[in-house]
Design a protein around this motif. Structure first.
Motif, PDB file in Angstrom:
ATOM      1  N   ASP A   9     -33.359  -8.756  55.006  1.00 55.12           N
ATOM      2  CA  ASP A   9     -32.072  -9.386  54.727  1.00 55.12           C
ATOM      3  C   ASP A   9     -31.973  -9.653  53.229  1.00 55.12           C
ATOM      4  N   ASP A  10     -30.886 -10.287  52.799  1.00 53.01           N
ATOM      5  CA  ASP A  10     -30.686 -10.515  51.372  1.00 53.01           C
ATOM      6  C   ASP A  10     -31.833 -11.310  50.756  1.00 53.01           C
ATOM      7  N   ALA A  11     -32.332 -12.318  51.493  1.00 50.91           N
ATOM      8  CA  ALA A  11     -33.421 -13.141  50.968  1.00 50.91           C
ATOM      9  C   ALA A  11     -34.698 -12.320  50.812  1.00 50.91           C
ATOM     10  N   GLY A  12     -34.981 -11.466  51.803  1.00 51.71           N
ATOM     11  CA  GLY A  12     -36.165 -10.628  51.727  1.00 51.71           C
ATOM     12  C   GLY A  12     -36.087  -9.629  50.594  1.00 51.71           C
ATOM     13  N   VAL A  13     -34.903  -9.024  50.406  1.00 52.27           N
ATOM     14  CA  VAL A  13     -34.705  -8.073  49.313  1.00 52.27           C
ATOM     15  C   VAL A  13     -34.882  -8.762  47.969  1.00 52.27           C
ATOM     16  N   ALA A  14     -34.300  -9.945  47.820  1.00 55.57           N
ATOM     17  CA  ALA A  14     -34.406 -10.681  46.560  1.00 55.57           C
ATOM     18  C   ALA A  14     -35.857 -11.049  46.264  1.00 55.57           C
ATOM     19  N   GLU A  15     -36.595 -11.474  47.290  1.00 55.98           N
ATOM     20  CA  GLU A  15     -37.992 -11.839  47.100  1.00 55.98           C
ATOM     21  C   GLU A  15     -38.830 -10.617  46.737  1.00 55.98           C
ATOM     22  N   ALA A  16     -38.565  -9.483  47.403  1.00 50.96           N
ATOM     23  CA  ALA A  16     -39.284  -8.251  47.075  1.00 50.96           C
ATOM     24  C   ALA A  16     -39.032  -7.843  45.633  1.00 50.96           C
ATOM     25  N   GLY A  17     -37.770  -7.924  45.185  1.00 52.86           N
ATOM     26  CA  GLY A  17     -37.453  -7.590  43.805  1.00 52.86           C
ATOM     27  C   GLY A  17     -38.144  -8.508  42.815  1.00 52.86           C
ATOM     28  N   ALA A  18     -38.192  -9.793  43.128  1.00 57.11           N
ATOM     29  CA  ALA A  18     -38.834 -10.757  42.233  1.00 57.11           C
ATOM     30  C   ALA A  18     -40.337 -10.492  42.135  1.00 57.11           C
ATOM     31  N   LEU A  19     -40.955 -10.185  43.266  1.00 52.98           N
ATOM     32  CA  LEU A  19     -42.385  -9.882  43.241  1.00 52.98           C
ATOM     33  C   LEU A  19     -42.677  -8.633  42.418  1.00 52.98           C
TER      34      LEU A  19
END
Length: 323
Positions: A9-19
Motif C-alpha cells: 500500500d502507499d505506506a509500504g511503498v513510502a517505507e520501501a523508498g525511504a529504506l
C-alpha cells in the motif's frame, strides 16, 4: 534483526523508498521475480547486495528505473535499443547499452564494465517504489546466489530473513521467469538470456534475427544470469526425462506421463494444459516445492523450445549444470 514484511500500500511503498534512499536492502516484487533492491549509485549499498546474496563480484547487476526517460539518463540508446524499449517497456526486458555520460549506476554495480543493464518493470508496485526511491535501483533476484529465484515473499524470507531490511509483499509474480536480456552495444542486437519476452516478439520488432553471443571462453559476463550453473535447487536436475527412477521427484508439463511416474517421490505439473505462460509463472515455486521433498534428483519432462519455452529450458539447463 528479522526482515520486515511491508504491505503493498502507499505506506509500504513510502517505507520501501525511504529504506532504499538510506542505503538499506529491500526486496521488491516485479512481474518476473522478486528483486533485491539497493541504491545502484551507492557502492556501499551494492556491496551489501553481494554480501547478502553471496554473489560473485564479476557478475553485473540490472538497474531498474520507473520509466524510459530515467533509463536514458543512465544509458546511451541507439536506434535498436530505443525501438525495443519503446515496444516492450514497461515489461520483462533488460537492455545492455553503453553507459551514458553522467550516469549514476556505480562501477561496482556494472562489474567495472563500460556498459549498463537497464530495465523498466511492468509491475505498477515496483515502479511506485522506484519513483519513491528517486534513483536507479539495482535489483538482482532476492535469493542466495545460484539458488532458485523467488516468486513469492515467503521465498525471499526463506533465503534472506535477517540479511535484508524488508520485503514488500506484492503476492506471487505473474511472469515467473527473469527478464529477457538483449545487448545493444555494437553491430546487431544480441540475445544474452531468454526470458519474459520471447525471441520471436523481439525479432518481429527489429525486423531481423537476433545475433548469437560470441564472448571468448572465460570472459566475465556482461549481464546477470549468465553463469553456467544458476537457479539451482539442492537436488540434482535431470532434463528431458522419459522415465522416473525410484526416489526421484518429477516436474511435468502438459500431458507427459513418463514411465515409472507412480514411483515418484512427488510430481508437480507446470501446466496440464500445456500453457507455457502458466508453466513459466509456476517454474521456480514448483522447483522449490519438489526440492523441499528431499529427493536426490528432480526429473524434468520434455518442454517445447518455442516462445517462453526457450526461457524455461534455459533456466532448467542452468539448474542442471555441474556445480
Amino acid at each position: 534483526m528479522p526482515t520486515r514484511r511491508l504491505t503493498a500500500d502507499d505506506a509500504g511503498v513510502a517505507e520501501a523508498g525511504a529504506l532504499l534512499r538510506a542505503g538499506r536492502l529491500v526486496a521488491i516484487p516485479t512481474e518476473t521475480v522478486y528483486g533485491l533492491g539497493a541504491d545502484a549509485g551507492s557502492p556501499a549499498a551494492v556491496a551489501a547486495i553481494y554480501a547478502a546474496k553471496e554473489r560473485p563480484r564479476f557478475n553485473p547487476l540490472i538497474a531498474h528505473l520507473p520509466d524510459l526517460a530515467g533509463a536514458r539518463r543512465e544509458g546511451a540508446f541507439g536506434t535498436d535499443a530505443l525501438r525495443l524499449a519503446e515496444a516492450f517497456w514497461p515489461g520483462p526486458l533488460t537492455l545492455v547499452v553503453p553507459v551514458a555520460a553522467g550516469g549514476r549506476v556505480c562501477d561496482l554495480a556494472r562489474a567495472g564494465l563500460p556498459s549498463v543493464a537497464l530495465r523498466v518493470p511492468a509491475s505498477p508496485l515496483a515502479r511506485a517504489v522506484l519513483a519513491a526511491a528517486g534513483r536507479p535501483v539495482a535489483a538482482p533476484s532476492a535469493n542466495r546466489s545460484g539458488q532458485v529465484s523467488p516468486t513469492q515473499a515467503d521465498h525471499v524470507l526463506g533465503d534472506l530473513d535477517g540479511r535484508i531490511a524488508a520485503v514488500l509483499d506484492g503476492g506471487p509474480c505473474p511472469v515467473g521467469v527473469e527478464s529477457t536480456i538483449v545487448a545493444c552495444l555494437s553491430g546487431d542486437p544480441v540475445l544474452l538470456r531468454p526470458g519474459g519476452v520471447s525471441r520471436e516478439a523481439l525479432e518481429a520488432v527489429l525486423g531481423r534475427r537476433l545475433a548469437t553471443p560470441t564472448a571468448p571462453a572465460g570472459a566475465a559476463p556482461v549481464a546477470p544470469g549468465l553463469l553456467a550453473s544458476h537457479y539451482a535447487p539442492r537436488a540434482a536436475v535431470r532434463l528431458d526425462a522419459t522415465e522416473v527412477r525410484p526416489g526421484e521427484a518429477v516436474l511435468l508439463f502438459g500431458g507427459a506421463a513418463p514411465r515409472g511416474l507412480d514411483s515418484a517421490l512427488l510430481a508437480l505439473n507446470l501446466s496440464p494444459a500445456g500453457d507455457l505462460g502458466q508453466a513459466a509463472a509456476r517454474l521456480f515455486a514448483y522447483l522449490r516445492r519438489l526440492d523441499a521433498a528431499g529427493p536426490a534428483t528432480i526429473a524434468v519432462a520434455p518442454i517445447p523450445e518455442a516462445g517462453l519455452g526457450e526461457a524455461i529450458r534455459d533456466r532448467l539447463a542452468r539448474a542442471a549444470a555441474p556445480r
